[in-house]
Each structure stands twice: as structure tokens, then as C-alpha cells.
Enzyme design. Structure first.
Site, mmCIF file in Angstrom:
data_model
loop_
_atom_site.group_PDB
_atom_site.id
_atom_site.type_symbol
_atom_site.label_atom_id
_atom_site.label_comp_id
_atom_site.label_asym_id
_atom_site.label_seq_id
_atom_site.Cartn_x
_atom_site.Cartn_y
_atom_site.Cartn_z
ATOM 1 N N ILE A 17 -10.384 -5.214 2.329
ATOM 2 C CA ILE A 17 -10.395 -6.424 2.800
ATOM 3 C C ILE A 17 -10.454 -6.425 4.562
ATOM 4 O O ILE A 17 -11.042 -6.984 5.659
ATOM 5 C CB ILE A 17 -8.564 -6.187 2.662
ATOM 6 C CG1 ILE A 17 -8.487 -7.323 1.438
ATOM 7 C CG2 ILE A 17 -8.060 -7.174 3.850
ATOM 8 C CD1 ILE A 17 -7.124 -7.003 1.528
ATOM 9 N N ASP A 61 -7.367 9.761 10.340
ATOM 10 C CA ASP A 61 -6.887 9.359 9.001
ATOM 11 C C ASP A 61 -5.451 8.911 9.221
ATOM 12 O O ASP A 61 -5.013 9.366 10.334
ATOM 13 C CB ASP A 61 -6.456 10.801 8.366
ATOM 14 C CG ASP A 61 -5.803 10.467 7.327
ATOM 15 O OD1 ASP A 61 -4.814 9.610 7.593
ATOM 16 O OD2 ASP A 61 -5.214 11.168 6.466
ATOM 17 N N ASN A 88 -4.552 -2.070 8.556
ATOM 18 C CA ASN A 88 -5.552 -2.500 7.711
ATOM 19 C C ASN A 88 -4.768 -1.335 6.513
ATOM 20 O O ASN A 88 -4.627 -1.598 5.601
ATOM 21 C CB ASN A 88 -6.179 -2.997 7.716
ATOM 22 C CG ASN A 88 -7.330 -3.490 6.474
ATOM 23 O OD1 ASN A 88 -6.805 -4.183 5.360
ATOM 24 N ND2 ASN A 88 -7.721 -2.257 5.533
ATOM 25 N N SER A 139 -0.027 -6.768 4.979
ATOM 26 C CA SER A 139 1.270 -6.036 4.739
ATOM 27 C C SER A 139 1.287 -6.577 2.798
ATOM 28 O O SER A 139 0.386 -6.505 2.677
ATOM 29 C CB SER A 139 2.201 -7.360 4.847
ATOM 30 O OG SER A 139 3.700 -6.512 3.551
ATOM 31 N N TYR A 153 4.953 1.617 -3.401
ATOM 32 C CA TYR A 153 4.506 0.540 -2.614
ATOM 33 C C TYR A 153 5.290 -0.599 -1.795
ATOM 34 O O TYR A 153 4.811 -0.608 -0.828
ATOM 35 C CB TYR A 153 3.187 0.555 -3.353
ATOM 36 C CG TYR A 153 2.447 -0.480 -2.595
ATOM 37 C CD1 TYR A 153 1.189 -0.390 -2.053
ATOM 38 C CD2 TYR A 153 2.536 -2.111 -3.525
ATOM 39 C CE1 TYR A 153 0.310 -0.808 -1.572
ATOM 40 C CE2 TYR A 153 1.503 -2.939 -2.737
ATOM 41 C CZ TYR A 153 0.082 -2.297 -1.805
ATOM 42 O OH TYR A 153 -0.570 -3.233 -1.016
ATOM 43 N N LYS A 157 5.534 -1.881 2.144
ATOM 44 C CA LYS A 157 5.113 -3.873 2.342
ATOM 45 C C LYS A 157 6.723 -3.880 3.062
ATOM 46 O O LYS A 157 6.515 -4.899 3.847
ATOM 47 C CB LYS A 157 4.673 -3.581 1.708
ATOM 48 C CG LYS A 157 3.339 -3.062 0.757
ATOM 49 C CD LYS A 157 2.255 -3.630 2.107
ATOM 50 C CE LYS A 157 0.467 -2.277 1.639
ATOM 51 N NZ LYS A 157 0.079 -2.236 2.967
ATOM 52 N N ILE A 186 -6.425 -9.623 -4.182
ATOM 53 C CA ILE A 186 -7.248 -9.801 -3.988
ATOM 54 C C ILE A 186 -8.140 -8.723 -4.494
ATOM 55 O O ILE A 186 -7.885 -7.557 -4.486
ATOM 56 C CB ILE A 186 -7.778 -8.603 -2.605
ATOM 57 C CG1 ILE A 186 -6.009 -10.328 -1.473
ATOM 58 C CG2 ILE A 186 -8.511 -9.597 -1.828
ATOM 59 C CD1 ILE A 186 -6.686 -11.653 -2.238
ATOM 60 N N THR A 188 -10.745 -5.973 -4.648
ATOM 61 C CA THR A 188 -10.946 -4.802 -4.234
ATOM 62 C C THR A 188 -11.122 -3.773 -5.221
ATOM 63 O O THR A 188 -10.933 -3.533 -6.311
ATOM 64 C CB THR A 188 -10.520 -4.549 -2.748
ATOM 65 O OG1 THR A 188 -9.128 -4.594 -3.146
ATOM 66 C CG2 THR A 188 -10.549 -6.144 -1.634
HETATM 67 N N1 LIG Z 1 -6.556 -5.287 -2.904
HETATM 68 C C1 LIG Z 1 -5.289 -5.947 -2.640
HETATM 69 O O1 LIG Z 1 -5.128 -7.148 -3.502
HETATM 70 C C2 LIG Z 1 -4.222 -5.953 -1.956
HETATM 71 C C3 LIG Z 1 -2.551 -7.527 -1.975
HETATM 72 C C4 LIG Z 1 -2.420 -6.865 -0.854
HETATM 73 C C5 LIG Z 1 -2.533 -5.326 0.398
HETATM 74 N N2 LIG Z 1 -3.502 -5.483 -0.004
HETATM 75 C C6 LIG Z 1 -3.590 -4.151 1.516
HETATM 76 O O2 LIG Z 1 -4.454 -4.352 1.926
HETATM 77 C C7 LIG Z 1 -5.144 -3.463 2.978
HETATM 78 C C8 LIG Z 1 -6.589 -2.592 2.236
HETATM 79 O O3 LIG Z 1 -6.266 -2.673 0.677
HETATM 80 P P1 LIG Z 1 -8.076 -3.444 0.124
HETATM 81 O O4 LIG Z 1 -7.567 -4.068 -0.883
HETATM 82 O O5 LIG Z 1 -8.889 -3.313 0.979
HETATM 83 O O6 LIG Z 1 -8.413 -1.683 -0.647
HETATM 84 P P2 LIG Z 1 -9.501 -0.221 0.514
HETATM 85 O O7 LIG Z 1 -9.545 0.597 -0.216
HETATM 86 O O8 LIG Z 1 -11.112 -0.374 0.250
HETATM 87 O O9 LIG Z 1 -9.346 -0.211 1.444
HETATM 88 C C9 LIG Z 1 -8.042 0.638 2.160
HETATM 89 C C10 LIG Z 1 -8.431 1.419 2.812
HETATM 90 O O10 LIG Z 1 -7.583 2.097 4.170
HETATM 91 C C11 LIG Z 1 -8.270 3.147 3.686
HETATM 92 N N3 LIG Z 1 -7.382 3.928 4.130
HETATM 93 C C12 LIG Z 1 -6.645 4.795 3.170
HETATM 94 N N4 LIG Z 1 -5.956 6.233 3.517
HETATM 95 C C13 LIG Z 1 -6.412 6.359 4.655
HETATM 96 C C14 LIG Z 1 -5.456 6.998 5.626
HETATM 97 N N5 LIG Z 1 -4.813 7.719 5.423
HETATM 98 N N6 LIG Z 1 -6.425 6.795 6.457
HETATM 99 C C15 LIG Z 1 -7.378 5.824 7.315
HETATM 100 N N7 LIG Z 1 -7.947 5.346 6.296
HETATM 101 C C16 LIG Z 1 -7.147 4.844 5.123
HETATM 102 C C17 LIG Z 1 -9.319 3.897 2.948
HETATM 103 O O11 LIG Z 1 -10.389 4.630 3.323
HETATM 104 C C18 LIG Z 1 -10.377 2.143 2.639
HETATM 105 O O12 LIG Z 1 -11.114 1.908 3.460
HETATM 106 C C19 LIG Z 1 -3.981 -2.383 1.889
HETATM 107 O O13 LIG Z 1 -3.194 -1.987 3.234
HETATM 108 C C20 LIG Z 1 -3.378 -3.284 1.071
HETATM 109 O O14 LIG Z 1 -2.150 -2.226 0.455
HETATM 110 C C21 LIG Z 1 -4.446 -5.088 -0.881
#
Ligand SMILES: NC(=O)c1ccc[n+]([C@@H]2O[C@H](COP(=O)([O-])OP(=O)(O)OC[C@H]3O[C@@H](n4cnc5c(N)ncnc54)[C@H](O)[C@@H]3O)[C@@H](O)[C@H]2O)c1
Length: 250
Positions: A17, A61, A88, A139, A153, A157, A186, A188
Site C-alpha cells: 500500500i 525503523d 503507513n 488504520s 493488531y 488500529k 487488500i 499485499t
Molecule cells: N493489506 C491489508 O489487507 C491491509 C488492511 C488494512 C490495513 N493495512 C495496513 O496497511 C499498511 C501497509 O501494509 P501492506 O498491506 O502494504 O503490507 P506491507 O508489509 O507490504 O507494508 C508494510 C510496510 O511497513 C514496513 N514496516 C514494517 N515494520 C516497520 C518498521 N518497524 N519500521 C519501518 N517500516 C516498517 C514494511 O517494511 C513494509 O514496507 C499497514 O499499516 C497495514 O496494517 C493493510
């Protein structure tokens, strides 16, 4: 170009995302700083982003204050301002409540919730000097309803939603808007194991009225709306983008 002249900072902007948001922002004219923990992934993401505009990368981080400070400082050092923050970065590793460890609880709180606070405060201090800014906290629908095996989790959120409202309340007089995005399911790497499991994904899809999983681009469209002046009178809002999943009782 809906973000021409703006500077955006996107944490966790090298995958999923976050990368889709960074990509959309660059294409809409923003200069974008993306953060990531992995140098190779950051380098690869920057190569893609710089094909369509101007982007820099910051390794860090989000759970550490010193790293968050560097993210803000390197963005400011390059472009002198921060107009949009997308907080994010996040993790999600499911565990049944009765087996949830203190370590996993703390890890989720530190990255998802404290990480959002740390960079949010730093960006807001700059935006306050500028007299304007838009903060988008990532969130989830899990911040509005509970999913089994996700107590930690879900709690982060839910916390992000109230943090968003609290920030919005205090920052509105300073010209800063703060909203949360609540994606549903989503596609990913976070959700890959479920999507790749044919026995599980079929029944899951039936919980989504629109009948499909969302794409990172679906979320990027909503992020663009919240980042741009199209949402100029919105603050403290939790915007659900979930194909209708939350409206369905059974
Ligand atoms: N995929 C879904 O269905 C979904 C649904 C609701 C919310 N989200 C939220 O969207 C956001 C992105 O998730 P995504 O699905 O793209 O997955 P993703 O794993 O591709 O993205 C998460 C990103 O955060 C980075 N990250 C994790 N821990 C970190 C840290 N300690 N410091 C710096 N960077 C860090 C990861 O390296 C990655 O690039 C997250 O906050 C997730 O909770 C995702």
C-alpha cells in the site's frame, strides 16, 4: 496534478500500500520521501518512483525516535518542508488471544501505534510552522471491528483511530488536518498467505459485498483524496475503503 509543489513523507513506502501511495503521489506532482528498513528494497522502490518524478529514500525503523527524527530531518534537508505525512508502516502477525505473547503485543504496539505517534508529532511540528499540512494515519477496518486472532493488531488500529481524532482536535487550529484510512482486505504480502490458499479465500470473498479483494491502488486513490485539497474540510475522519465488508452482518 493534484499534489503539484507538495512534499510528502510515506513510511513503509517500499512495498504494498505504501509503495502504491508513493507512486500515485509522485505521478500527481509531489516530491516524495519514502522510508523503509531494507536498503535493497528502498533502492529498488526509488528506481521505480524516480521514473515518474522526484523521490528520496530514508532508511529507518518507525518504532525508534532517533530514526523517526532522521526521516523528518532528511525530508526537510532536501525540500525544506513536509506538506503530507502518510504514516503507513505497520505489521500484522496473527495469534490467538490465549497464546498471544507479551513480546508480540509490545512489537505491534511499538511499530503500529508508537511509530504513528513519533513521526506524526515530528511532522506536525513542521506543519505547525508552515501553517498547513495533511496527516494520514494508516488504520484498518480492524480498528473499527474485531477480527479473531488479531487482538493485538486490532488494538493498535483502534488506538490509531483515537490518536487520529486526538491529533485532529489539537492540530486543526494550526491548519493541520489529520485523518485515518481504514482499508479492508487488500492484496499485499501481508495478506498473501490467505489469498494463495484456495480453500480459505473463497469463503473469505463472500464476506465482501463487492466480491473482490482490494488493490493497493484502491487505497492510493483514497490517500490522494485525503492528501489533496479535495478533502479540505475533513479532519478527524476514519475513511473506510473495504468493498463494503464492514456493512455486512453475516
Ligand atoms: N493489506 C491489508 O489487507 C491491509 C488492511 C488494512 C490495513 N493495512 C495496513 O496497511 C499498511 C501497509 O501494509 P501492506 O498491506 O502494504 O503490507 P506491507 O508489509 O507490504 O507494508 C508494510 C510496510 O511497513 C514496513 N514496516 C514494517 N515494520 C516497520 C518498521 N518497524 N519500521 C519501518 N517500516 C516498517 C514494511 O517494511 C513494509 O514496507 C499497514 O499499516 C497495514 O496494517 C493493510
Amino acid at each position: 496534478m493534484r499534489l503539484a509543489g507538495k512534499v510528502a513523507l510515506v513510511t513503509g513506502g517500499t512495498t504494498g500500500i505504501g509503495e502504491a501511495i508513493a507512486d500515485r503521489f509522485v505521478r500527481e506532482g509531489a516530491r516524495v520521501a519514502v522510508t523503509g528498513r531494507d536498503r535493497t528494497r528502498l533502492h529498488q522502490a526509488l528506481q521505480r518512483l524516480n521514473e515518474n518524478g522526484e523521490a528520496i529514500g530514508v532508511v529507518g525503523d518507525v518504532q525508534y525516535a532517533a530514526d523517526a527524527r532522521r526521516m523528518a530531518e532528511e525530508t526537510l534537508g532536501r525540500w525544506g518542508r513536509i506538506d503530507v505525512l502518510v504514516s503507513n508502516a505497520g505489521i500484522c502477525s496473527p495469534a490467538p488471544f490465549l497464546e498471544l505473547t507479551e513480546e508480540e503485543w509490545d512489537r505491534h504496539m511499538a511499530i503500529n501505534l508508537k511509530g504513528t505517534f513519533l513521526i506524526g508529532q515530528l511532522a506536525a511540528r513542521e506543519m505547525a510552522k508552515q501553517g498547513s499540512g495533511s496527516i494520514i494515519n494508516m488504520s484498518s477496518v480492524n480498528g473499527l471491528a474485531a477480527e479473531a486472532d488479531q487482538a493485538h493488531y486490532n488494538a493498535t488500529k483502534g488506538g490509531i483511530n483515537l490518536l487520529t481524532m486526538s491529533m485532529a482536535l489539537e492540530l486543526a487550529p494550526l491548519g493541520i488536518r489529520v485523518n485515518a484510512l481504514c482499508p479492508g482486505f487488500i492484496e499485499t504480502r501481508l495478506t498473501k498467505s490467505l489469498i494463495d490458499n484456495p480453500a480459505a479465500i473463497g469463503p473469505y470473498l463472500r464476506t465482501i459485498p463487492m466480491g473482490r479483494v482490494g488493490t493497493p491502488e484502491d487505497i492510493a486513490s483514497a490517500a490522494l483524496f485525503l492528501a489533496s485539497d479535495d478533502s479540505v474540510y475533513m479532519t478527524g475522519h476514519c475513511l473506510v475503503v473495504d468493498g463494503g465488508q464492514l456493512i455486512k452482518l453475516s
